[in-house]
Write an enzyme that holds these catalytic residues in place. Sequence first.
Site, PDB file in Angstrom:
ATOM      1  N   ASP A 112       0.817  -1.282  -0.155  1.00  0.00           N
ATOM      2  CA  ASP A 112      -0.530   0.080  -0.253  1.00  0.00           C
ATOM      3  C   ASP A 112       1.074   1.127   0.193  1.00  0.00           C
ATOM      4  OD1 ASP A 112      -1.961   1.708   0.215  1.00  0.00           O
ATOM      5  OD2 ASP A 112      -3.095   0.275   1.568  1.00  0.00           O
TER       6      ASP A 112
ATOM      7  N   GLU B 177       2.986   5.221  -3.572  1.00  0.00           N
ATOM      8  CA  GLU B 177       3.653   6.341  -4.223  1.00  0.00           C
ATOM      9  C   GLU B 177       4.514   7.636  -3.530  1.00  0.00           C
ATOM     10  OE1 GLU B 177      -0.051   6.834  -2.126  1.00  0.00           O
ATOM     11  OE2 GLU B 177       0.597   5.447  -4.070  1.00  0.00           O
TER      12      GLU B 177
ATOM     13  N   ASP C 114      -8.010   4.394  -3.679  1.00  0.00           N
ATOM     14  CA  ASP C 114      -8.858   4.476  -3.146  1.00  0.00           C
ATOM     15  C   ASP C 114     -10.333   5.241  -3.916  1.00  0.00           C
ATOM     16  OD1 ASP C 114      -7.304   3.011  -0.689  1.00  0.00           O
ATOM     17  OD2 ASP C 114      -7.187   5.206   0.067  1.00  0.00           O
TER      18      ASP C 114
END
Length: 813
Positions: free
Chosen positions: A399, A402, A472
């Site tokens: 997760d 980035e 998300d």
Amino acid sequence: MRTCSLFLILCLGVSTLLAQDCQKTSSGIKTSQGGIDLELQFITPSVVRVVKAPQGHVYTKESVSVIAKPQKVNFQTTAKDNQIILSSGSIKVCVNTQTGAITYQTSKGEILLTEKETGPKFIDFNDAGVKTYTAYQPFLLDKEEGIYGLGQLQNGKMIQRNMTKNLIQGNVEDVSPFFQSTKGYGLFWDNYSPTLFTDNESETSFRSEVADCIDYYFMYGANADGVIAQMRYLTGEVPMFPLWTYGFWQSKERYKSQEETVGVVKKYRELGVPLDGIIQDWQYWGNNYLWNAMEFKNPSFSDPQRMIDEVHNMNAHMVISIWSSFGPMTKPYKEMDKKGMLFNISTWPQSGLETWPPEMDYPSGVRVYDAYNPEARNIYWKYLNEGIFKKGMDGWWMDSTEPDHLDWKPEDMDTKTFLGSFRKVRNIYPLMTVGGVYTHQREVSNDKRVFILTRSGFVGQQRYGANVWTGDVASTWESLRNQIPAGLNFSLCGMPHWNSDIGGFFAGHYNKSWNDGSGSKNPMFQELYVRWLQFGAFTPMMRSHGTDVPREIYNFGEKGEPVYDAIEKMIKLRYSLLPYIYSTSWDVTNNQSTFMRALVMDFVDDKKVWDINDQYMFGKSLLVAPIVHAQYTPEKEVKVSEEEGWNRDSAKKVENNALTNFAETKTTKLYLPAGTVWYDFWTNQKQMGGQEITKETSLDAIPLFVKAGSIIPMGPDVQYATEKSWDQLQLRVYTGADGSFTLYEDEFDNYNYEKGAYIEIPMKWHDSGRKLTIGDTKGSYPGMLKNRTFKVVLQDGKQKTVHYNGKKVTVSF
């Protein structure tokens, strides 16, 4: 790059004198023009690298994305009409000796792409104390030319033209400075800083904040598959994923105990609904100060070994959440902090308390680690290996790759990394952190294929066993619509494994707008979830996930009820298609193919498909047209904002009508590409391509068509991917054209296939003779079937049984 010192006559060996210095190299040329040093280098006969820098500027550029070694390319160099022309046999590269602009042509002289004469430009830039440049290069595209790529954007566009986009990694957008054209070429701008992409009537350009030089690759593939093949040659081929990764995956934010996690798998097994994977999300480590400790410190996960073993004993697999940051009380944080391997940028979670909004009086102290540093990646794996992998964990949900960058400040970009400023290498963070896990796991294990589910990606990441998801995203119909072109453009960059949260991530507004506060009983969410799941069944990973509203099938009702049955039907269809999907996976690995295929890939001559953003091919046989508008509930009433939900009276009206409405038949329109005959997957009705049709739909089915000439192997009814061998496959043959298919098998979860431990069974349909030839089995692997039965079924209902012992056999109809 040094200034060239030889005249063109010496470089080219011709009688024409031009006032240009030029040096011929073994792979191209070096020259100077208008204050710019230029180097052209053939990587393959179809790929050329272009490097430009201010004249005399000394720099070092080592690509992180590109790993290919240049081939020895035979090329001819000539001078004509103020041009230096390099011809490789595949392409021609023409340098204008007056302007320095480059034009790319086919071997026949057809123009593919031209640099605009007003570029390039280098603007002095101080990058955290380092003198460098901001670099800009414009190109000229044909007005009607379609281009695709740039990564995974949420703009809903298929063709990426007439837009300005700042390419920088984010939660729901994964960027790559690459595009490919309907003219059969691609362009990779090899820069990792925030980059402005512009396409308008006057130019198509890249402008990167930090660049010691301009460095880009032009490639010609003749078609989309060819461009992707060149891109993968440059940046890495795709390893095989385990078969179980293509089954159905259940997840949510988050299972709060190991009993709950194991209980979900048990429930699926009790219901007889197929399932191959369960994902454990965050906080199994305990609290935010222990963020991403890579240890099970939460008392609710007191016996992680038992949890993993119980999941495995039910023939399921488990993936667990890991992050790119660490809390201040964790061992990795303490070791990395001493070595200056942690960034001082604000990231998630900001508070040490699990309340919303964050209580900033109690900062979490969580910091992102320097994944650009090979020693930091070693430390990361050390703790991951000891704390989790050795317990038998099957894969990684990486997760915030980035990574999350909150409360952004300009000076944050000055943060020092192992490879320079954060600004300079911002966009390749996911490539570095994902690559670190893949590389280290490959070093310690050959029996378990690396599987990584990650929130961000950059070209080259396909070589690391990575499946990227869209982050998300909101639980809305608009968001569902946006996922399709996002996945298709991402795939067109050469990264084939992609998925999205089935149902969307943020869904709390469906709870607030429903009588009992349970969004899974809200018909508005039920319809959206079913349609998203049907789309998800035709993506490389079928994974249900989100927050606020539970997504497990039993939360939507019981068997015999329309929503439950629609979900179960699509999951079971996914499993019956596993032989087709896994064979497609081999086609991706072995032949540089693609799972999710924008229609332009296979039907580029039909311009009507160029900008279709809600249909695609899944593999080379199945045309998928997901339903992306509400048909049973009022789509316009669904809002992302929780303050704009339904009132209870309105919700009650939907509830009273839902059961009746969900049984109704609806219609939708779709376009069938020209040049082939199509068959309705559900009814076998024949349709001619090149037309828009109106198709009847129901809650449990979306438009799904099969291209004439297709051979589709259908697998057995199973509860998990490897429950039964592929002994009695049904081979569905769709007549009307010649066709072929290669059935692929191996041991399904190790790297022995790299050593040749696999089989291919070639199949060909000869339409004029109405016969199917199943060729000799190629290869072998331990435990392979020596004898098997195929049931061959034509779309008109005719069928025959074939006993196959590995030797060529032909069946006629």
